[in-house]
Design an enzyme around this catalytic site. Structure first.
Site, PDB file in Angstrom:
ATOM      1  N   SER A   1      -6.382   6.047   6.865  1.00  0.00           N
ATOM      2  CA  SER A   1      -5.359   5.238   7.533  1.00  0.00           C
ATOM      3  C   SER A   1      -5.628   5.176   9.027  1.00  0.00           C
ATOM      4  O   SER A   1      -5.684   6.207   9.703  1.00  0.00           O
ATOM      5  CB  SER A   1      -3.973   5.853   7.298  1.00  0.00           C
ATOM      6  OG  SER A   1      -3.065   5.291   8.226  1.00  0.00           O
TER       7      SER A   1
ATOM      8  N   HIS B   1      -0.801  -2.092   4.050  1.00  0.00           N
ATOM      9  CA  HIS B   1       0.454  -1.516   3.555  1.00  0.00           C
ATOM     10  C   HIS B   1       1.601  -2.022   4.440  1.00  0.00           C
ATOM     11  O   HIS B   1       1.754  -1.589   5.577  1.00  0.00           O
ATOM     12  CB  HIS B   1       0.314   0.016   3.620  1.00  0.00           C
ATOM     13  CG  HIS B   1       1.542   0.784   3.252  1.00  0.00           C
ATOM     14  ND1 HIS B   1       1.652   2.149   3.453  1.00  0.00           N
ATOM     15  CD2 HIS B   1       2.728   0.399   2.691  1.00  0.00           C
ATOM     16  CE1 HIS B   1       2.841   2.565   3.035  1.00  0.00           C
ATOM     17  NE2 HIS B   1       3.509   1.527   2.577  1.00  0.00           N
TER      18      HIS B   1
ATOM     19  N   ASP C   1      -0.066   8.196  -0.828  1.00  0.00           N
ATOM     20  CA  ASP C   1      -0.113   8.028   0.630  1.00  0.00           C
ATOM     21  C   ASP C   1       0.862   8.972   1.311  1.00  0.00           C
ATOM     22  O   ASP C   1       2.070   8.895   1.077  1.00  0.00           O
ATOM     23  CB  ASP C   1       0.247   6.557   0.945  1.00  0.00           C
ATOM     24  CG  ASP C   1       0.163   6.217   2.425  1.00  0.00           C
ATOM     25  OD1 ASP C   1      -0.262   7.065   3.229  1.00  0.00           O
ATOM     26  OD2 ASP C   1       0.528   5.071   2.760  1.00  0.00           O
TER      27      ASP C   1
ATOM     28  N   MET D   1       5.165  -2.147   5.647  1.00  0.00           N
ATOM     29  CA  MET D   1       6.466  -1.453   5.691  1.00  0.00           C
ATOM     30  C   MET D   1       7.383  -2.303   6.562  1.00  0.00           C
ATOM     31  O   MET D   1       7.680  -1.958   7.705  1.00  0.00           O
ATOM     32  CB  MET D   1       6.276  -0.036   6.263  1.00  0.00           C
ATOM     33  CG  MET D   1       5.623   0.915   5.264  1.00  0.00           C
ATOM     34  SD  MET D   1       4.890   2.359   6.062  1.00  0.00           S
ATOM     35  CE  MET D   1       3.272   1.684   6.450  1.00  0.00           C
TER      36      MET D   1
ATOM     37  N   GLY E   1       6.773   5.805   7.614  1.00  0.00           N
ATOM     38  CA  GLY E   1       7.145   5.645   9.019  1.00  0.00           C
ATOM     39  C   GLY E   1       6.211   6.338   9.992  1.00  0.00           C
ATOM     40  O   GLY E   1       5.953   5.824  11.069  1.00  0.00           O
TER      41      GLY E   1
ATOM     42  N   HIS F   1      -7.231   1.631   5.244  1.00  0.00           N
ATOM     43  CA  HIS F   1      -5.781   1.479   5.055  1.00  0.00           C
ATOM     44  C   HIS F   1      -5.139   1.139   6.393  1.00  0.00           C
ATOM     45  O   HIS F   1      -5.319   1.842   7.383  1.00  0.00           O
ATOM     46  CB  HIS F   1      -5.229   2.795   4.500  1.00  0.00           C
ATOM     47  CG  HIS F   1      -3.793   2.764   4.110  1.00  0.00           C
ATOM     48  ND1 HIS F   1      -3.352   2.284   2.888  1.00  0.00           N
ATOM     49  CD2 HIS F   1      -2.676   3.173   4.774  1.00  0.00           C
ATOM     50  CE1 HIS F   1      -2.024   2.404   2.819  1.00  0.00           C
ATOM     51  NE2 HIS F   1      -1.596   2.931   3.944  1.00  0.00           N
TER      52      HIS F   1
ATOM     53  N   MET G   1       4.458   6.714  -2.524  1.00  0.00           N
ATOM     54  CA  MET G   1       4.557   7.422  -1.232  1.00  0.00           C
ATOM     55  C   MET G   1       4.787   8.905  -1.487  1.00  0.00           C
ATOM     56  O   MET G   1       5.657   9.289  -2.280  1.00  0.00           O
ATOM     57  CB  MET G   1       5.713   6.872  -0.394  1.00  0.00           C
ATOM     58  CG  MET G   1       5.537   5.471   0.147  1.00  0.00           C
ATOM     59  SD  MET G   1       4.041   5.189   1.126  1.00  0.00           S
ATOM     60  CE  MET G   1       4.230   6.361   2.465  1.00  0.00           C
TER      61      MET G   1
ATOM     62  N   ASP H   1      -1.518   0.394   8.253  1.00  0.00           N
ATOM     63  CA  ASP H   1      -0.076   0.580   8.121  1.00  0.00           C
ATOM     64  C   ASP H   1       0.677  -0.358   9.058  1.00  0.00           C
ATOM     65  O   ASP H   1       0.607  -0.224  10.277  1.00  0.00           O
ATOM     66  CB  ASP H   1       0.290   2.030   8.444  1.00  0.00           C
ATOM     67  CG  ASP H   1      -0.139   2.971   7.330  1.00  0.00           C
ATOM     68  OD1 ASP H   1       0.287   2.754   6.182  1.00  0.00           O
ATOM     69  OD2 ASP H   1      -0.907   3.911   7.604  1.00  0.00           O
TER      70      ASP H   1
ATOM     71  N   MET I   1       4.188  -1.674  10.374  1.00  0.00           N
ATOM     72  CA  MET I   1       5.606  -1.276  10.452  1.00  0.00           C
ATOM     73  C   MET I   1       6.322  -2.172  11.446  1.00  0.00           C
ATOM     74  O   MET I   1       5.786  -2.486  12.507  1.00  0.00           O
ATOM     75  CB  MET I   1       5.709   0.179  10.913  1.00  0.00           C
ATOM     76  CG  MET I   1       4.867   1.147  10.086  1.00  0.00           C
ATOM     77  SD  MET I   1       5.141   2.854  10.570  1.00  0.00           S
ATOM     78  CE  MET I   1       3.845   3.683   9.642  1.00  0.00           C
TER      79      MET I   1
HETATM   80  C1  DX5 Z   1       3.113   6.608   6.468  1.00  0.00           C
HETATM   81  C2  DX5 Z   1       1.871   5.787   6.245  1.00  0.00           C
HETATM   82  C3  DX5 Z   1       0.671   6.577   5.908  1.00  0.00           C
HETATM   83  C4  DX5 Z   1       0.218   7.535   6.992  1.00  0.00           C
HETATM   84  C5  DX5 Z   1      -0.543   8.646   6.357  1.00  0.00           C
HETATM   85  O1  DX5 Z   1       4.202   5.771   6.584  1.00  0.00           O
HETATM   86  O2  DX5 Z   1       2.092   4.882   5.184  1.00  0.00           O
HETATM   87  O3  DX5 Z   1      -0.401   5.727   5.541  1.00  0.00           O
HETATM   88  O4  DX5 Z   1      -0.591   6.943   7.953  1.00  0.00           O
HETATM   89  O5  DX5 Z   1      -0.838   9.574   7.342  1.00  0.00           O
HETATM   90  P1  DX5 Z   1      -1.125  11.099   6.999  1.00  0.00           P
HETATM   91  O6  DX5 Z   1      -2.345  11.139   6.120  1.00  0.00           O
HETATM   92  O7  DX5 Z   1      -1.349  11.717   8.328  1.00  0.00           O
HETATM   93  O8  DX5 Z   1       0.100  11.642   6.295  1.00  0.00           O
HETATM   94 ZN    ZN Z   2       0.312   3.747   4.380  1.00  0.00          ZN
END
Ligand code: DX5
Ligand code: ZN
Length: 220
Positions: free
Chosen positions: A6, A64, A173, A66, A140, A31, A135, A33, A35
């Site tokens: 990620s 992904h 994840d 969110m 977040g 990946h 998840m 993220d 948000m």
């Molecule tokens: C959280 C994200 C994850 C996050 C994972 O909301 O969807 O993809 O980046 O990070 P780690 O591996 O540090 O938990």
């Molecule tokens: Zn993610």
């Protein structure tokens, strides 16, 4: 196990270089993220960043979302270079219309469930999906602790897909590291996302290799 580092944990000032670094270290997917500050209390990257880093690798982009209204942004992220778009079943958009839109763009669709959402919520959509993302932290933020109690959802999904003869990939994840990946593998996950576990590792190549071939150990 395939590994999707990620970018949330990479150096944002050098994102292109970070994508190259993780590609050369053996990542299977990237990946990203997304948000919006509404669906989750954090704001990260938008389609402009996705398209800016797209030329740095040929690896699939696993985006992904969110965000509250994923349907409104499928065009933008597909045009930016997403290969897979996953969105939350808890978001406001109609799941079927959103899946259809993603598939119309010629890319792969996935649904995501938050820790408090029962796995059965995605069952009606399984035959339309390339992937389900379970998840293992509250979405977040990176760097949170892995919730091992999500593993029965992974196994339930695996069994449901087997029963219906569906070939849907299961991704996990949040909080995946060398200590927790064994549990995810034992439960039946096909792909693991890892932010901190990869980008903050002393040896990125070694970290990715370990995640790809974890000890099959539910108690590690
Ligand atoms: C959280 C994200 C994850 C996050 C994972 O909301 O969807 O993809 O980046 O990070 P780690 O591996 O540090 O938990
Ligand atoms: Zn993610």
């Amino acid at each position: 196990m395939k590994v999707a580092p990620s970018l949330l944990s990479c150096d944002f000032a050098k994102m292109g270089e970070e994508v190259v670094r993780v590609d050369q270290a053996g990542a299977d997917l990237i990946h990203l993220d997304v948000m919006d500050g509404h669906f989750v209390p954090n704001i990260t990257i938008g389609p402009g960043i996705v398209s800016a880093v797209r030329p740095f690798t040929k690896l699939p982009f696993d985006v992904h979302l969110m965000i509250d209204d994923p349907l409104d942004y499928i065009d933008a992220f597909a045009n930016a270079g997403a290969d897979i778009i996953t969105f939350h079943i808890e978001a406001r958009s109609d799941p079927l219309a959103t899946i259809e839109k993603i598939r119309q763009k010629g890319i792969k669709a996935g649904l995501v469930i938050k820790p408090k959402t029962p796995v059965e919520a995605v069952f009606p959509y399984l035959d339309q999906l390339y992937m389900v993302l379970v998840m293992t932290v509250e979405p977040g933020f990176g760097g949170q602790s892995f919730m091992a109690d999500m593993m029965p959802k992974v196994t339930a999904l695996k069994n449901e897909c087997k029963k219906r003869e569906l070939d849907v990939l299961i991704e996990v994840d949040g909080g995946i590291s060398e200590k927790t990946v064994g549990a995810a593998a034992a439960a039946g996950a096909d792909i693991c996302v890892s932010g901190t576990g990869v980008f903050k590792a002393k040896d990125m190549k070694e970290a990715i290799r370990f995640l790809q071939d974890p000890p099959f150990d539910p108690v590690s």
